[in-house]
Design a protein around this motif. Sequence first.
Motif, mmCIF file in Angstrom:
data_model
loop_
_atom_site.group_PDB
_atom_site.id
_atom_site.type_symbol
_atom_site.label_atom_id
_atom_site.label_comp_id
_atom_site.label_asym_id
_atom_site.label_seq_id
_atom_site.Cartn_x
_atom_site.Cartn_y
_atom_site.Cartn_z
ATOM 1 N N ALA A 1 17.599 3.697 11.669
ATOM 2 C CA ALA A 1 17.302 5.185 11.017
ATOM 3 C C ALA A 1 18.630 5.555 10.904
ATOM 4 N N GLY A 2 18.699 6.536 9.829
ATOM 5 C CA GLY A 2 20.066 7.563 9.185
ATOM 6 C C GLY A 2 18.998 8.957 8.322
ATOM 7 N N PRO A 3 20.626 9.021 7.387
ATOM 8 C CA PRO A 3 19.710 10.580 6.772
ATOM 9 C C PRO A 3 18.645 9.635 5.877
ATOM 10 N N GLY A 4 17.419 10.998 5.762
ATOM 11 C CA GLY A 4 16.615 10.328 5.005
ATOM 12 C C GLY A 4 15.942 9.472 5.344
ATOM 13 N N HIS A 5 15.802 8.860 6.442
ATOM 14 C CA HIS A 5 15.364 7.533 6.891
ATOM 15 C C HIS A 5 14.811 7.187 7.968
ATOM 16 N N TRP A 6 14.164 7.931 8.827
ATOM 17 C CA TRP A 6 14.006 8.041 10.428
ATOM 18 C C TRP A 6 12.774 7.113 10.640
ATOM 19 N N ASN A 7 13.223 6.788 12.112
ATOM 20 C CA ASN A 7 11.938 6.502 13.201
ATOM 21 C C ASN A 7 11.472 7.570 13.345
ATOM 22 N N ASP A 8 9.999 7.621 13.449
ATOM 23 C CA ASP A 8 9.070 8.803 14.511
ATOM 24 C C ASP A 8 8.661 8.316 15.137
ATOM 25 N N PRO A 9 8.969 8.788 16.570
ATOM 26 C CA PRO A 9 8.308 8.407 17.082
ATOM 27 C C PRO A 9 6.804 8.929 17.993
ATOM 28 N N GLY B 1 6.496 14.021 -10.028
ATOM 29 C CA GLY B 1 6.845 15.496 -10.732
ATOM 30 C C GLY B 1 7.402 15.889 -9.389
ATOM 31 N N ARG B 2 6.728 16.371 -8.100
ATOM 32 C CA ARG B 2 7.046 17.075 -7.379
ATOM 33 C C ARG B 2 7.905 16.398 -6.168
ATOM 34 N N ALA B 3 9.157 17.005 -5.310
ATOM 35 C CA ALA B 3 10.108 16.045 -4.302
ATOM 36 C C ALA B 3 8.573 16.156 -3.359
ATOM 37 N N ILE B 4 8.360 15.627 -3.051
ATOM 38 C CA ILE B 4 7.537 15.658 -1.858
ATOM 39 C C ILE B 4 7.991 14.603 -0.774
ATOM 40 N N VAL B 5 7.920 15.087 0.878
ATOM 41 C CA VAL B 5 8.571 14.164 1.649
ATOM 42 C C VAL B 5 7.114 13.330 2.284
ATOM 43 N N PHE B 6 7.606 11.451 2.259
ATOM 44 C CA PHE B 6 6.395 10.837 2.074
ATOM 45 C C PHE B 6 6.745 10.348 3.820
ATOM 46 N N SER B 7 5.849 10.756 4.732
ATOM 47 C CA SER B 7 5.328 10.439 6.311
ATOM 48 C C SER B 7 4.980 9.110 5.854
ATOM 49 N N ILE B 8 5.076 7.916 6.328
ATOM 50 C CA ILE B 8 4.405 6.546 7.164
ATOM 51 C C ILE B 8 3.882 6.664 8.293
ATOM 52 N N SER C 1 1.243 -1.161 0.012
ATOM 53 C CA SER C 1 -0.120 0.246 -0.124
ATOM 54 C C SER C 1 0.954 1.514 -0.190
ATOM 55 N N TYR C 2 1.903 1.886 0.829
ATOM 56 C CA TYR C 2 2.815 2.622 0.764
ATOM 57 C C TYR C 2 3.386 2.628 -0.613
ATOM 58 N N GLU C 3 3.868 1.186 -0.994
ATOM 59 C CA GLU C 3 4.510 1.385 -2.260
ATOM 60 C C GLU C 3 3.764 2.447 -3.479
ATOM 61 N N ILE C 4 2.566 2.022 -3.540
ATOM 62 C CA ILE C 4 1.783 2.231 -4.316
ATOM 63 C C ILE C 4 1.585 4.065 -4.391
ATOM 64 N N MET C 5 1.806 4.442 -3.498
ATOM 65 C CA MET C 5 1.792 5.154 -3.370
ATOM 66 C C MET C 5 3.295 6.560 -3.119
ATOM 67 N N ARG C 6 4.005 5.392 -2.768
ATOM 68 C CA ARG C 6 5.208 6.218 -3.115
ATOM 69 C C ARG C 6 5.442 6.350 -4.627
ATOM 70 N N ALA C 7 4.722 5.272 -5.651
ATOM 71 C CA ALA C 7 5.263 4.898 -6.801
ATOM 72 C C ALA C 7 4.136 6.824 -7.332
ATOM 73 N N ALA D 1 10.518 -0.106 4.909
ATOM 74 C CA ALA D 1 10.095 1.387 4.593
ATOM 75 C C ALA D 1 11.325 2.047 3.945
ATOM 76 N N LYS D 2 12.712 1.803 4.025
ATOM 77 C CA LYS D 2 13.427 2.537 4.232
ATOM 78 C C LYS D 2 13.739 3.158 2.551
ATOM 79 N N ASN D 3 13.333 2.752 1.515
ATOM 80 C CA ASN D 3 13.491 3.328 0.319
ATOM 81 C C ASN D 3 11.823 3.590 -0.382
ATOM 82 N N ILE D 4 11.181 3.303 1.250
ATOM 83 C CA ILE D 4 9.459 4.360 0.671
ATOM 84 C C ILE D 4 9.220 5.453 1.327
ATOM 85 N N GLY D 5 9.492 5.235 2.212
ATOM 86 C CA GLY D 5 9.243 6.507 2.853
ATOM 87 C C GLY D 5 10.251 7.359 3.105
#
Length: 363
Positions: free
Chosen positions: A208-216, A142-149, A130-136, A161-165
């Motif tokens: 966690a790391g740059p561009g892919h973070w755990n969100d508490p 065409g717009r850079a949009i931060v994706f918060s899962i 489901s999250y991959e569909i929205m990633r695609a 989720a590292k390569n999805i959100g």
Amino acid sequence: MGWNSWNKFACDVNEDLIRQTAAAMLSSGMKDAGYQYVIIDDCWQVDRDSNGNIVADPKHFPSGIKALADYVHSKGLKFGIYSDAGTKTCAGRPGSRGYEFQDARQYAAWGVDYLKYDWCNTSTQDAPSSYEIMRAALDASGRAIVFSICEWGKNKPWLWAKNIGNLWRTTGDIKDRWQGKQEWKPGDCCNYGMTDILDQQDGLESYAGPGHWNDPDMLEVGNGGMTTAEYRAHFSLWAILAAPLIAGNDLRDMTPEIREILTRKEVIAVNQDAAGIQGRRVRKNGDLEVWSKPLQDGSRAVVLFNRGTANGEISVAWENLGYPAHLSARVRDLWDAKDLGEHGGKFSATVGPHAAVMVTVKP
Ligand code: GLA
């Protein structure tokens, strides 16, 4: 770093609130401190039109979302919005299931910079797909949009989720209290106090790391349910976790103490350190804990955290930080903005009840 409407305003959102909040980001010093995103959470949407386009609530957003995004951009800020991977959002508004590409195209046309994507009403949907569909869909927009899962850690997103959100919630919702979980309704677990959320971060640091973070989850600082010392501890801990710092209070009406917490530059610098390493608990002795985060320059940020109800003497030995005991290191208090001198082998401080002391240790 940013602000989101949910923790304080829930469904009570409208364009005046968002405009005033964007303006307050500047006047309060939040923007200067590094906060960028202004995010409307649930309840901005009411329907779909006959072509399936998502429709914003005309009563609360009469000027439309594009005008609002333009206003936020005119302040030098970025604009975020919310949807859900299922048929309906958590508040029962239309979700994006089956409309992912159409919605992403619409967000891009509006100038959206950030999408929080929730997990209510997803029935038997598979979370990664489901999250991959929205990633695609976001990629295709065409717009850079931060994706918060936001699937509350139910499907261990840190594993996929590292390569999805760019960030993924690790737990159920935070509530504005120190401690204690509560079922939403019988059998539907749970929302959590700040310290319950903290405990669920322990062990996730390697994901966690740059561009892919755990969100508490978002900050409750300033919402009234905790003391100033408790909020300072909350902010210190979220900083050391390299967590997204998304304020959730009313920025138009902050006490000096709350503004001071949210904009404390040296604490934010720990959170935003370029190495992007999530801190972890390195010591626990009953209610007394030590959390440590390696920084890019090789030094450490350290939080001495007292969960108890009386003063506690908390020590951190250099060995807890991965340093040899013989080193001498400079210690600086980040809340008092004060150098505490050279220390050999360890550092100790008296920490008040439900409070934290935050320092850097530089050999
Ligand atoms: C879920 C999310 C919250 C918030 C609400 C909105 O509970 O976890 O952060 O977005 O939905 O309805």
